[in-house]
Design a protein around this motif. Sequence first.
Motif, short mmCIF file in Angstrom:
data_model
loop_
_atom_site.label_atom_id
_atom_site.label_comp_id
_atom_site.label_asym_id
_atom_site.label_seq_id
_atom_site.Cartn_x
_atom_site.Cartn_y
_atom_site.Cartn_z
N ASN A 66 38.60 -15.78 49.66
CA ASN A 66 40.05 -15.64 49.77
C ASN A 66 40.81 -16.68 48.95
O ASN A 66 42.03 -16.58 48.81
CB ASN A 66 40.49 -15.73 51.24
CG ASN A 66 40.14 -14.48 51.99
OD1 ASN A 66 40.16 -13.39 51.45
ND2 ASN A 66 39.80 -14.63 53.26
N ARG A 111 42.18 -8.72 46.44
CA ARG A 111 42.76 -9.72 47.35
C ARG A 111 44.26 -9.89 47.08
O ARG A 111 45.05 -9.97 48.01
CB ARG A 111 42.00 -11.04 47.15
CG ARG A 111 42.48 -12.18 48.01
CD ARG A 111 41.70 -13.44 47.70
NE ARG A 111 42.12 -14.02 46.44
CZ ARG A 111 41.38 -14.82 45.69
NH1 ARG A 111 40.16 -15.13 46.03
NH2 ARG A 111 41.87 -15.31 44.56
N PRO A 143 44.22 -11.18 52.20
CA PRO A 143 42.90 -11.80 52.35
C PRO A 143 41.89 -10.91 53.05
O PRO A 143 42.24 -10.05 53.86
CB PRO A 143 43.20 -13.05 53.20
CG PRO A 143 44.47 -12.75 53.90
CD PRO A 143 45.25 -11.84 53.01
N LYS A 198 38.99 -10.27 55.71
CA LYS A 198 38.79 -10.78 57.07
C LYS A 198 37.33 -10.73 57.50
O LYS A 198 36.89 -11.51 58.32
CB LYS A 198 39.65 -9.99 58.05
CG LYS A 198 41.13 -10.21 57.83
CD LYS A 198 41.95 -9.43 58.85
CE LYS A 198 43.42 -9.73 58.70
NZ LYS A 198 44.08 -9.00 57.67
N ARG A 199 36.59 -9.76 56.95
CA ARG A 199 35.18 -9.57 57.31
C ARG A 199 34.38 -9.33 56.04
O ARG A 199 34.91 -8.84 55.05
CB ARG A 199 35.00 -8.36 58.24
CG ARG A 199 35.78 -8.43 59.52
CD ARG A 199 35.64 -7.13 60.34
NE ARG A 199 35.88 -5.96 59.50
CZ ARG A 199 35.18 -4.82 59.57
NH1 ARG A 199 34.21 -4.69 60.42
NH2 ARG A 199 35.47 -3.80 58.78
N ASP A 217 34.67 -5.96 54.51
CA ASP A 217 35.90 -5.63 53.76
C ASP A 217 35.65 -5.65 52.25
O ASP A 217 36.32 -4.95 51.50
CB ASP A 217 37.02 -6.62 54.09
CG ASP A 217 37.52 -6.50 55.52
OD1 ASP A 217 37.23 -5.48 56.18
OD2 ASP A 217 38.19 -7.44 55.98
N PHE A 253 35.63 -17.17 54.48
CA PHE A 253 37.01 -16.69 54.50
C PHE A 253 37.99 -17.84 54.68
O PHE A 253 39.19 -17.65 54.66
CB PHE A 253 37.19 -15.66 55.61
CG PHE A 253 36.24 -14.50 55.43
CD1 PHE A 253 36.46 -13.56 54.45
CD2 PHE A 253 35.10 -14.39 56.20
CE1 PHE A 253 35.57 -12.51 54.25
CE2 PHE A 253 34.21 -13.35 56.01
CZ PHE A 253 34.45 -12.41 55.03
N SER A 254 37.46 -19.02 54.92
CA SER A 254 38.28 -20.23 54.99
C SER A 254 37.44 -21.34 54.40
O SER A 254 36.29 -21.14 54.03
CB SER A 254 38.66 -20.54 56.45
OG SER A 254 37.50 -20.90 57.18
#
Length: 114
Positions: free
Chosen positions: A31, A57, A62, A64-65, A68, A89-90
Amino acid sequence: MQSKFRTLLAALAVAASFALPAFAATPVNVNKADAATIAKSLDGIGQSTAQAIVAWRQAHGPFKRVEDLAQVKGIGKGTLERNHDAIRFSGDLPPPKAAPTKSVHHKVKTAAKG
């Protein structure tokens, strides 16, 4: 004699292929990373697919899984499975896995009765 040499050479080639380290994906935040970083970090993701990840993106928000990412053209189930543990994802890394607990058994000494 030449046939034995070819057989030995083929066996050595197969053995060497098992000895080589497999490519391991490097954790990457899909992301936030740019296309070059994504391409460098994930197994089976080249520059054009990494650019498609960034474009998706930007257009949709963003991810999430992990699943995705399958919405991006060029990313299939196998690619997701190979890279599952490296896709973030972070910026945070997942918590370490808890070590299995060991049960402790103590032997009780009994005094011999005589």
